[in-house]
Design an enzyme around this catalytic site. Structure first.
Site, PDB file in Angstrom:
ATOM      1  N   GLU A  12      66.401  40.325  -5.389  1.00  0.00           N
ATOM      2  CA  GLU A  12      66.540  39.276  -4.113  1.00  0.00           C
ATOM      3  C   GLU A  12      66.780  40.029  -2.728  1.00  0.00           C
ATOM      4  O   GLU A  12      67.111  39.690  -1.860  1.00  0.00           O
ATOM      5  CB  GLU A  12      67.617  38.404  -4.403  1.00  0.00           C
ATOM      6  CG  GLU A  12      67.602  37.506  -5.520  1.00  0.00           C
ATOM      7  CD  GLU A  12      68.606  36.531  -5.696  1.00  0.00           C
ATOM      8  OE1 GLU A  12      68.849  35.411  -5.121  1.00  0.00           O
ATOM      9  OE2 GLU A  12      69.400  36.882  -6.700  1.00  0.00           O
ATOM     10  N   SER A 138      67.911  32.954  -7.398  1.00  0.00           N
ATOM     11  CA  SER A 138      66.459  32.735  -6.711  1.00  0.00           C
ATOM     12  C   SER A 138      65.588  32.386  -7.831  1.00  0.00           C
ATOM     13  O   SER A 138      64.507  32.489  -7.380  1.00  0.00           O
ATOM     14  CB  SER A 138      66.188  33.722  -5.812  1.00  0.00           C
ATOM     15  OG  SER A 138      67.007  33.958  -4.489  1.00  0.00           O
ATOM     16  N   TYR A 204      61.123  30.225  -0.964  1.00  0.00           N
ATOM     17  CA  TYR A 204      61.208  31.307   0.314  1.00  0.00           C
ATOM     18  C   TYR A 204      59.693  31.233   0.871  1.00  0.00           C
ATOM     19  O   TYR A 204      59.602  31.672   2.029  1.00  0.00           O
ATOM     20  CB  TYR A 204      61.278  32.563  -0.300  1.00  0.00           C
ATOM     21  CG  TYR A 204      63.139  32.459  -1.055  1.00  0.00           C
ATOM     22  CD1 TYR A 204      64.075  32.246   0.269  1.00  0.00           C
ATOM     23  CD2 TYR A 204      63.232  32.890  -2.151  1.00  0.00           C
ATOM     24  CE1 TYR A 204      65.368  32.340  -0.512  1.00  0.00           C
ATOM     25  CE2 TYR A 204      64.527  32.961  -2.513  1.00  0.00           C
ATOM     26  CZ  TYR A 204      65.695  32.498  -1.623  1.00  0.00           C
ATOM     27  OH  TYR A 204      66.818  32.603  -2.394  1.00  0.00           O
ATOM     28  N   ARG A 243      77.573  27.431  -3.100  1.00  0.00           N
ATOM     29  CA  ARG A 243      76.557  26.164  -3.172  1.00  0.00           C
ATOM     30  C   ARG A 243      76.468  26.061  -4.962  1.00  0.00           C
ATOM     31  O   ARG A 243      76.388  26.896  -5.528  1.00  0.00           O
ATOM     32  CB  ARG A 243      75.208  26.585  -2.839  1.00  0.00           C
ATOM     33  CG  ARG A 243      74.229  25.447  -2.469  1.00  0.00           C
ATOM     34  CD  ARG A 243      72.983  25.980  -2.053  1.00  0.00           C
ATOM     35  NE  ARG A 243      72.186  26.255  -3.252  1.00  0.00           N
ATOM     36  CZ  ARG A 243      71.611  27.296  -3.622  1.00  0.00           C
ATOM     37  NH1 ARG A 243      71.252  28.202  -2.394  1.00  0.00           N
ATOM     38  NH2 ARG A 243      70.575  27.573  -4.673  1.00  0.00           N
ATOM     39  N   ASP A 245      74.187  23.688  -7.649  1.00  0.00           N
ATOM     40  CA  ASP A 245      72.860  23.017  -7.988  1.00  0.00           C
ATOM     41  C   ASP A 245      73.180  22.274  -9.114  1.00  0.00           C
ATOM     42  O   ASP A 245      73.993  22.422 -10.195  1.00  0.00           O
ATOM     43  CB  ASP A 245      71.866  23.964  -8.159  1.00  0.00           C
ATOM     44  CG  ASP A 245      71.675  25.096  -6.978  1.00  0.00           C
ATOM     45  OD1 ASP A 245      72.131  24.581  -6.046  1.00  0.00           O
ATOM     46  OD2 ASP A 245      71.358  26.298  -7.092  1.00  0.00           O
ATOM     47  N   GLU A 258      73.782  25.554 -11.823  1.00  0.00           N
ATOM     48  CA  GLU A 258      74.356  26.997 -11.467  1.00  0.00           C
ATOM     49  C   GLU A 258      75.315  27.210 -10.209  1.00  0.00           C
ATOM     50  O   GLU A 258      75.021  25.878  -9.522  1.00  0.00           O
ATOM     51  CB  GLU A 258      73.385  27.898 -11.460  1.00  0.00           C
ATOM     52  CG  GLU A 258      72.483  27.972 -10.484  1.00  0.00           C
ATOM     53  CD  GLU A 258      71.540  29.073 -10.282  1.00  0.00           C
ATOM     54  OE1 GLU A 258      71.274  29.804  -9.642  1.00  0.00           O
ATOM     55  OE2 GLU A 258      70.507  28.959 -11.474  1.00  0.00           O
ATOM     56  N   ASN A 260      76.165  29.488  -6.829  1.00  0.00           N
ATOM     57  CA  ASN A 260      75.729  30.595  -6.079  1.00  0.00           C
ATOM     58  C   ASN A 260      76.943  31.073  -5.013  1.00  0.00           C
ATOM     59  O   ASN A 260      77.568  29.944  -4.264  1.00  0.00           O
ATOM     60  CB  ASN A 260      74.614  30.360  -5.250  1.00  0.00           C
ATOM     61  CG  ASN A 260      73.437  29.963  -5.903  1.00  0.00           C
ATOM     62  OD1 ASN A 260      72.484  30.969  -6.331  1.00  0.00           O
ATOM     63  ND2 ASN A 260      73.044  28.610  -6.311  1.00  0.00           N
ATOM     64  N   GLY A 264      71.616  31.897   0.080  1.00  0.00           N
ATOM     65  CA  GLY A 264      70.848  32.407   1.282  1.00  0.00           C
ATOM     66  C   GLY A 264      71.068  31.885   2.432  1.00  0.00           C
ATOM     67  O   GLY A 264      71.910  30.610   2.896  1.00  0.00           O
TER      68      GLY A 264
END
Length: 293
Positions: A12, A138, A204, A243, A245, A258, A260, A264
């Site tokens: 990443e 990612s 992305y 974050r 998900d 998951e 984070n 990002g």
């Protein structure tokens, strides 16, 4: 003086550089003393020669999100953004995260761990499956498996990134994410992609991916998702920002995917989208994350 620590040597890296540059620019625009440091994985000695008293960690993936860099900073008594080394380590490892979440009675898809050095245990849950490396973010190295024949190729891909892979039951549904700032959950974002799932390309590069915020959930459903996200976040002992998900299936049941701990911060990123929905612009978001140190 703030060091914006970016780059890294994970898969990443490119995203981290984009995130780091955005953070550096917003700090500079606010006349906050700062500099960027591109960590290649073996040049930390150069960082220690610099003068700074805080670090904004915007390293994604292994090395930056798994507790390594956090431990280096802790050992030197340097303040930094985000979760500590132990919680970062636990949250980066998808298998370890699931164990902790299961202990807190959070809803998860059935799964098993596949070790590259051992025979795979029988899989008791039905197809389709999703195969992921346990130590990547990612959506790197992830495959959907619709039949048994595809499993070997999916594992070979995942094992390129780590000797352990997570084989998980595929939950058909809509993807959502909840950003967390301090001890508060931000508005839920719904992710709509034309791919099988929210993969690296969707995150992305694609201009077709849609982000709905406000999302299509009722206030009650949104509050439920935010509450679960906070419970999941604090179960890992995460702090500062992050974050969580989800997938919500056709029966409106949410499943955790998951967490984070260094999300990002690019133009396509979800935390800035959620913050903007409640009037927190990018400048304020960055300074708010720093204030959580």
């Amino acid at each position: 003086m703030i060091a914006v620590l970016m780059g890294g040597n994970s898969a990443e890296r490119a995203i981290s550089l984009r995130s780091g540059e955005a953070i550096y620019q917003t700090l500079s625009n606010q006349n906050i003393d700062c500099f960027t440091f591109d960590w290649y994985g073996d040049n930390l000695s150069e960082l220690w020669k610099q003068e700074f008293d805080q670090v904004f960690i915007i390293l994604h993936g292994r090395g930056g999100e798994d507790g390594y860099i956090q431990k280096q900073l802790e050992d030197r008594g340097i303040c930094y953004t985000g979760s500590d080394s132990n919680s970062s380590h636990n949250s980066m490892d998808k298998a370890r995260t699931k164990i902790i979440w299961k202990q807190h009675d959070l809803t998860l898809a059935p799964s098993i761990i596949a070790n590259i050095h051992r025979p795979i245990n029988p899989i008791s849950f039905p197809l389709p499956w999703v195969v992921k490396p346990t130590l990547e973010g990612s959506s790197i190295g992830i495959s959907k498996v619709d039949n048994q024949i595809q499993l070997n190729d999916a594992l070979m891909l995942a094992w390129q990134y780590a000797p352990y892979a997570l084989i998980e039951q595929w939950i058909k549904g809509d993807e959502y994410t909840v950003a967390i700032l301090g001890d508060k959950a931000l508005p839920v974002v719904k992710i709509i992609t034309d791919q099988n799932f929210y993969d690296y390309e969707s995150k992305y590069h694609s201009n077709k991916t849609q982000y709905l915020c406000p999302c299509d959930l009722s206030p009650t459903q949104e509050k439920e998702l935010q509450d679960i996200a906070l419970k999941a976040f604090f179960a890992i002992n995460a702090k500062g920002w992050g974050r969580v998900d989800f997938i919500i299936n056709q029966h409106n049941k949410p499943y955790l995917l998951e967490i984070n701990t260094v999300p990002g911060m690019t133009s396509h990123s979800l935390v800035p989208i959620a913050a903007k929905a409640i009037g927190i612009n990018f400048n304020k978001l960055v300074t708010s994350i720093i204030n959580e140190i």
